[in-house]
Design a protein around this motif. Structure first.
Motif: not given
Lengths: 222, 416
Positions: A86-90, A92-112
């Protein structure tokens, strides 16, 4: 080496279970699980105080769950981060859900992530926990890896402790494949190939003066 | 309208590393309560209607729910009890819980017992136990101990704020020397010497820019604080009680590196804050406490403080987070020794964590007890001389701090 995971489809279970066919045991010979063992005691000369020595050894299982790809990535020499679709923040260390309250715990995707980083801040340790004493002095750097919004801590090798600079470019170097265990200690930072230290100055000299006795002290450790 | 919350008494055991004279945690708790009763003879164990226990790590005692041992030893069976655990801010958080209990009207007289027994393992093992409150998957393996994380934060903070190693050494020497007037302080009981800035500068490297004497002490110790309604305070100790006029509790990330670009802090305080250098949870909880207590200018309205000086560098960072100085004034604020006993806002007259000691679960309560003694005029009775007595204080601040600044509380106490 790739990890095979197959889902267990037994009908008598109400949830699918992963199957762990890649297993490794690298327990050192001196690490034993004995549970609770009283190994000695002492009594004060006036016999009013007693101290008892209890040894306890316990195996823990860290179940990495949704963070597993990061630790599997380490075994493969990769730094895996996560990104919010949603917001594009990435991170490492990883988060399985977005930290931005506006994204409401959006599930994140993996990037190398690329194996490059930049120092945010740093310190030179002359004392540490029991497991790290013999590695002193240690340069600990907090560095942003690839596009990560946050800084990750790890050791910085292959340079004099007094030469570290804020903002200096780093590369990520992995241990040889057969020595990796899937922990953050599988890699460390090193200065980028093109980086050169600046000339000696009073602060660098101060750090050098503080660090030299640490080298001597470590030699005395058994 | 919530009820006024008072502190009417409290005490600690001597803090030490090794035997303190009280050979068990439950024995220490009992002695703290008996000392409180010497100061407040009207206080009876029968008056308590809730006990809150303040303890950080069961790793040190190898005993789950060790508060159950203390509670039943004190003869308090039947009384409600629970434990609060919040890292280095365990004591502050227990005080917060006790104050909420009284404010709510549900409880009138609440006892808090806090303790830690960090001498049950070696110093380096103890450091590693505490560091298990850092993220063990990412940070414990590479840093290993808190002084290293704090050093990395302080190194950048000091550069940005033009604060030098010598400046923070002033703070280290101040607190350890204050402790020389306090017979319960670990520095008084063990090292027992006055030190100079040069001594701090030449002590061994822990993690640049932090050296041995910039660090607090690993301790064994127990503390007790008695929290109550104003009605009860007036009944048992009308001349020596203080009110908790303001309090705040706030939080930040577990890993210091995760504070960069944090969207919630950016929304609250603007981009770039707190970075890895500022204690946002301290600023935030202080703002809550100041608002509640009607503090407009902390430097003028607060007379002194007992604050969480786990490192001399963190005390300096806390001055700024409390709003006592800003980026331009902080270095001069420290060099002018504004926080010494002769300064306009003495900090840690009791010795702080650097001098009194840091048995984690007892620490925030020790700070509370010292702040209470100052406001209640009890320093001549509790310290060795009047050297560490703040002159006629009306208002003090208590600060308790956890993790890498992960949980922080602030309390405004006033005399009555």
């Amino acid at each position: 080496m790739t990890m095979t995971v197959s889902l267990n489809s037994k009908k008598d279970r109400f949830a699918d279970q992963p199957n762990f066919s890649e297993k490794k045991d690298y327990r050192p010979a001196d690490v034993k699980e004995k549970g609770l063992v009283f190994v000695g005691h002492e009594i004060s000369d006036d016999r009013t105080a007693m101290n008892q020595f209890l040894h306890y050894d316990q195996l823990y299982t860290i179940r990495h769950g949704w963070n597993s790809k990061f630790f599997i990535g380490l075994l493969e020499g990769k730094i895996m981060g996560t990104r919010c679709p949603k917001c594009g923040d990435s991170w490492v260390p990883v988060r399985s859900h977005c930290w931005n309250l506006d994204c409401n715990l959006e599930k994140t995707e993996w990037v190398e992530m690329p194996l490059t980083a930049k120092v945010h801040t740093w310190t030179v340790a002359g004392w540490s926990g029991r497991s790290s004493l013999k590695r002193l002095p240690i340069i600990l750097a907090y560095a942003n890896i690839g596009t990560s919004k946050v800084a990750m801590a790890n050791e910085l090798h292959k340079m004099n402790p007094w030469d570290v600079e804020f903002g200096m470019p780093l590369k990520i170097v992995f241990k040889p494949r057969d020595q990796r265990v899937g922990a953050v200690t599988d890699f460390h930072f090193e200065p980028a190939d093109f980086w050169k230290p600046s000339p000696m100055n009073p602060e660098k000299q101060r750090i050098k003066d503080l660090v030299m006795p640490v080298y001597e002290w470590v030699k005395t450790l058994k | 309208m919530s009820r006024k919350v008072c502190i009417v008494g409290g005490a600690t055991t001597p803090f030490d590393y090794g035997p303190t004279g009280f050979e068990s945690i439950e024995g220490g708790a009992a002695e703290c309560i008996k000392e409180t009763q010497q100061d407040v003879p009207e206080f009876s164990l029968r008056d308590l209607d809730l006990m809150i226990y303040s303890h950080f790590s069961v790793h040190f005692s190898h005993q789950l729910a060790p508060e159950w041992i203390i509670h039943d030893h004190l003869g308090l069976v039947g009384l409600p009890h629970y434990r609060v655990e919040n890292g280095g801010n365990t004591g502050g958080s227990a005080l917060y819980a006790a104050a909420l209990a009284v404010m709510s009207g549900h409880h009138d007289v609440v006892g808090i017992v806090g303790w830690e027994t960090m001498d049950s393992v070696s110093q380096s093992q103890g450091s590693e136990f505490i560091a298990m409150a850092s993220d063990i998957r990412y940070e414990l393996l590479v840093g290993g101990i808190y002084p290293i994380y704090y050093a990395a934060m302080a190194n950048k903070w000091m550069k940005e704020n033009h604060v030098t190693e010598e400046d923070v050494a002033i703070i280290a020497a101040k607190n350890k020397n204050n402790a020389m007037d306090n017979p319960k302080a670990q520095w008084y009981r063990n090292d027992h010497r006055y030190i100079t800035v040069d001594d701090v500068m030449s002590s061994r490297l822990i993690s640049y820019p932090i050296k041995k004497y910039d660090c607090c002490l690993m301790s064994r110790g127990v503390a007790f604080v008695l929290v109550c309604t104003e009605e009860y305070a007036k009944k048992v100790n009308p001349d020596q009680y203080v009110t908790i006029d303001g309090m705040g509790l706030s939080s930040c990330t577990i890993r210091a590196g995760d504070r960069l670009n944090n969207p919630t802090w950016n929304e609250h305080y603007g981009p770039g804050y707190p970075g890895m250098t500022e204690f946002a949870a301290c600023r935030n909880s202080a703002e809550q406490a100041y608002k509640m207590a009607g503090i407009k200018d902390p430097l003028k309205d607060i007379d002194f403080g007992e604050i969480h000086d786990a490192f001399s560098t963190s005390e300096a960072q806390i001055y700024k987070a409390l709003g006592l100085a800003d980026e331009k004034t902080i270095a001069k604020f420290i060099r002018d020794e504004r926080t010494s006993m002769q300064g306009d806002i003495p900090m840690n007259p009791g010795g702080g964590l650097l001098g009194y000691g840091h048995p984690v679960g007892a620490t925030g309560l020790m700070s509370t007890v010292e702040c209470y003694y100052q406001l209640a005029g009890m320093i001549p009775k509790k310290h060795l001389s009047k050297k560490t007595e703040v002159s006629e204080p009306e208002c003090g601040i208590v600060n308790s701090h956890a993790g890498t600044g992960t949980s922080i509380s602030n309390f405004i106490l006033r005399r009555h």
